[in-house]
Design a protein around this motif. Structure first.
Motif, PDB file in Angstrom:
ATOM      1  N   THR A   1       0.813  -1.051   0.258  1.00 43.84           N
ATOM      2  CA  THR A   1       0.005   0.225   0.064  1.00 43.84           C
ATOM      3  C   THR A   1       0.377   1.134  -0.324  1.00 43.84           C
ATOM      4  N   PHE A   2       2.305   1.305   0.942  1.00 40.66           N
ATOM      5  CA  PHE A   2       3.198   2.373   0.889  1.00 40.66           C
ATOM      6  C   PHE A   2       3.634   2.780  -0.610  1.00 40.66           C
ATOM      7  N   GLY A   3       3.963   1.447  -1.497  1.00 40.27           N
ATOM      8  CA  GLY A   3       4.408   1.625  -2.946  1.00 40.27           C
ATOM      9  C   GLY A   3       3.363   2.089  -3.002  1.00 40.27           C
ATOM     10  N   ILE A   4       1.944   2.119  -3.647  1.00 45.82           N
ATOM     11  CA  ILE A   4       1.301   2.874  -4.066  1.00 45.82           C
ATOM     12  C   ILE A   4       0.844   3.775  -4.252  1.00 45.82           C
ATOM     13  N   ALA A   5       0.429   4.107  -2.455  1.00 48.99           N
ATOM     14  CA  ALA A   5       0.319   5.557  -2.443  1.00 48.99           C
ATOM     15  C   ALA A   5       1.721   6.587  -3.251  1.00 48.99           C
ATOM     16  N   VAL A   6       2.604   6.577  -2.607  1.00 45.52           N
ATOM     17  CA  VAL A   6       3.866   7.035  -3.236  1.00 45.52           C
ATOM     18  C   VAL A   6       3.664   7.455  -4.875  1.00 45.52           C
ATOM     19  N   PHE A   7       3.646   6.172  -5.845  1.00 45.79           N
ATOM     20  CA  PHE A   7       3.196   6.240  -6.975  1.00 45.79           C
ATOM     21  C   PHE A   7       1.860   6.620  -7.227  1.00 45.79           C
ATOM     22  N   ILE A   8       1.435   7.439  -6.299  1.00 47.14           N
ATOM     23  CA  ILE A   8      -0.407   8.253  -6.764  1.00 47.14           C
ATOM     24  C   ILE A   8       0.163   9.264  -6.616  1.00 47.14           C
ATOM     25  N   VAL A   9       1.373   9.745  -6.031  1.00 48.37           N
ATOM     26  CA  VAL A   9       1.637  11.138  -4.962  1.00 48.37           C
ATOM     27  C   VAL A   9       2.397  11.053  -6.327  1.00 48.37           C
ATOM     28  N   VAL A  10       3.569  11.050  -6.903  1.00 49.38           N
ATOM     29  CA  VAL A  10       3.901  11.188  -8.118  1.00 49.38           C
ATOM     30  C   VAL A  10       3.432  12.009  -8.647  1.00 49.38           C
ATOM     31  N   ALA A  11       2.681  10.582  -9.401  1.00 58.49           N
ATOM     32  CA  ALA A  11       1.638  11.114 -10.509  1.00 58.49           C
ATOM     33  C   ALA A  11       0.844  12.292 -10.439  1.00 58.49           C
ATOM     34  N   VAL A  12       0.728  13.112  -9.122  1.00 54.72           N
ATOM     35  CA  VAL A  12      -1.037  13.444  -8.921  1.00 54.72           C
ATOM     36  C   VAL A  12       0.465  15.247  -9.235  1.00 54.72           C
ATOM     37  N   LEU A  13       1.605  15.013  -8.888  1.00 60.16           N
ATOM     38  CA  LEU A  13       2.165  15.786  -8.281  1.00 60.16           C
ATOM     39  C   LEU A  13       2.894  16.111 -10.063  1.00 60.16           C
ATOM     40  N   LEU A  14       3.372  15.061 -10.758  1.00 62.22           N
ATOM     41  CA  LEU A  14       3.145  15.260 -12.161  1.00 62.22           C
ATOM     42  C   LEU A  14       2.329  15.661 -13.091  1.00 62.22           C
ATOM     43  N   VAL A  15       0.755  15.518 -12.999  1.00 59.75           N
ATOM     44  CA  VAL A  15       0.038  15.893 -13.470  1.00 59.75           C
ATOM     45  C   VAL A  15      -0.298  17.551 -12.942  1.00 59.75           C
ATOM     46  N   ILE A  16       0.056  17.869 -11.931  1.00 61.12           N
ATOM     47  CA  ILE A  16      -0.261  19.692 -11.283  1.00 61.12           C
ATOM     48  C   ILE A  16       1.172  20.295 -11.764  1.00 61.12           C
ATOM     49  N   ALA A  17       2.686  19.895 -12.123  1.00 65.10           N
ATOM     50  CA  ALA A  17       3.778  20.236 -12.533  1.00 65.10           C
ATOM     51  C   ALA A  17       3.592  20.257 -14.361  1.00 65.10           C
ATOM     52  N   THR A  18       3.002  19.789 -15.017  1.00 65.20           N
ATOM     53  CA  THR A  18       2.449  19.833 -16.343  1.00 65.20           C
ATOM     54  C   THR A  18       1.158  20.747 -16.559  1.00 65.20           C
ATOM     55  N   LEU A  19       0.614  21.062 -15.860  1.00 65.67           N
ATOM     56  CA  LEU A  19      -0.859  22.028 -15.665  1.00 65.67           C
ATOM     57  C   LEU A  19       0.132  23.531 -15.708  1.00 65.67           C
ATOM     58  N   PHE A  20       0.890  23.480 -14.625  1.00 67.58           N
ATOM     59  CA  PHE A  20       1.553  24.878 -14.376  1.00 67.58           C
ATOM     60  C   PHE A  20       2.969  25.135 -15.909  1.00 67.58           C
TER      61      PHE A  20
END
Length: 69
Positions: free
Chosen positions: A11-30
């Motif tokens: 679960t920890f690995g999946i949570a880290v993956f989701i957080v990184v994916a969301v941050l990547l999407v936000i960075a792309t939008l900016f």
């Protein structure tokens, strides 16, 4: 006496993956928003408006005011 080896928590690995994916999407939008703004500013700065030319001419033709008179 010896502790059994700890199992990995997937679960920890999946949570880290989701957080990184969301941050990547936000960075792309900016990044896209900033890039579009620079393109928009560059496109509009090339053609100065007539009203700003008229305002500059009116300011230059206006006599000095205040204590300088």
């Amino acid at each position: 006496m010896n502790k059994p080896p700890r199992k990995k928590n997937p679960t920890f690995g999946i949570a880290v993956f989701i957080v990184v994916a969301v941050l990547l999407v936000i960075a792309t939008l900016f990044y896209n928003a900033i890039k579009e703004k620079h393109d928009f500013d560059a496109q509009n700065a090339a053609a100065p408006s007539i009203s700003s030319d008229a305002a500059a001419a009116a300011t230059a033709a206006k006599p000095a005011s205040g204590a300088a008179q």
